[in-house]
Design a protein around this motif. Structure first.
Motif: not given
Length: 332
Positions: A8-10, A33, A40-41, A266
């Motif tokens: 994930q792009t956290d 991703t 997310w980003q 998550r």
């Protein structure tokens, strides 16, 4: 067999880039991703940094969809990255789950998805395509290459993947379901006059290397909840006991109550208590390295070309390193 890493792009994005660099050093050839703009980003911004800081890794979304970006923007973005870094992108695409639903929209229809696959690929490779009734071509693209891999579970989606996609993404690692779905995709390809063996098969699932199975299951149980979103759609469409969808896929969601996308993907997701240990064991790769190798060999025998590791748990670096030191060398 190739190996990919899914993140994930956290924020911070630098950590995503760092994990992808670590993955490449450990023999992973693909970096994937999530793509959900609210949660997310923006992944395509981060892809440019991953490509800049790796040498051979291919990157792409697992998965984007036809609804959150116009198709010419998606094609141009991939083509720009390819022009900068040398045809090292893959377009993973599906109907859209979290990206669409979090924004209050329904997932795209299969008809729209099928049209988007053709248009995005044609535009990104420099050919003319029709967008909203208008023929367009991106004139600066030279020698562009964009494989489009489609994520699917249900019979109609599997058929579409076989008819149009360059690759098939299956987001679970259950051998029985993998065999059933790969056969469906390849049969659809044959029926459409395509070479079924030319379709790349990618299985994506969480992997956790270690001897504490109870802890590994708790860290990966979220995946059964994520898959359950798609299974719930299938049950709504085809019925709970349909011949069109295996009961081995649908039975476990009978106690599913709902889903909060703020915990999507998550380890601490509270909406996955309905997921039994059996499903976690079937859908994921858990246990010592030898257990991973055994299951991966089974998947390879079923025609799987790539295993992509969902790396959303408390042992991200250790999992990458364990795959690099022991598991990936067993398939080189």
């Amino acid at each position: 067999m190739d190996f990919g890493l899914v993140l994930q792009t956290d924020p911070p994005a630098s950590q995503v880039v760092g994990l992808m660099r670590r993955a490449e050093r450990n023999g992973f050839r693909y970096g994937w991703t999530f793509d959900s703009a609210v949660l997310w980003q923006e992944p395509f911004v981060i892809y440019s940094q991953i490509l800049e800081h790796t040498t051979k890794m291919h990157v792409g979304p697992m998965v984007t969809n036809p609804g959150t970006r116009t198709w010419e923007v998606t094609a141009s973005t991939f083509a720009t990255l390819n022009d900068m870094f040398g045809n090292r992108t893959v377009c993973g695409i599906g109907r859209g789950d979290s990206a669409m639903r979090v924004a209050g929209r329904k997932p795209n229809t299969l008809a729209r998805l099928g049209e988007a696959i053709d248009v995005i690929r044609d535009l990104a490779e420099g050919r003319e395509a029709v967008v909203d009734g208008n023929p367009i071509r991106i004139p600066w693209i030279k020698n562009g290459k964009l494989p489009v891999w489609m994520a699917a579970y249900g019979p109609k989606a599997l058929a579409l993947a076989g008819q149009k996609a360059d690759g098939f993404i299956l987001q679970l690692a259950d051998p029985y379901l993998t065999e059933w779905m790969v056969k469906a995709v390849r049969q659809a390809a044959t029926d459409a006059g395509r070479d079924p063996d030319a379709i790349t098969i990618c299985v994506a699932a969480p992997a956790y290397v270690g001897d504490d199975l109870a802890h590994a299951r708790d860290q990966c149980r979220w995946f059964g909840g994520m898959v359950g979103n798609h299974v719930a759609d299938l049950v709504a469409k085809y019925g709970e006991h349909s011949d069109m969808v295996p009961e081995a896929l649908t039975a476990y969601i009978k106690d599913r109550q709902g889903y909060d996308y703020s915990h999507h993907g998550r380890a601490d997701n509270p909406d996955t208590t309905f997921v039994p240990d059996e499903i976690v064991d079937r859908f994921c790769l858990l246990g010592p390295a030898e257990a991973h190798i055994e299951k991966l060999r089974h998947l390879k025998d079923l025609g799987v070309d790539q295993f992509a590791v969902y790396n959303m748990h408390d042992a991200r670096e250790a999992t990458i390193d364990a795959y690099g030191s022991t598991i990936i060398p067993s398939f080189s």
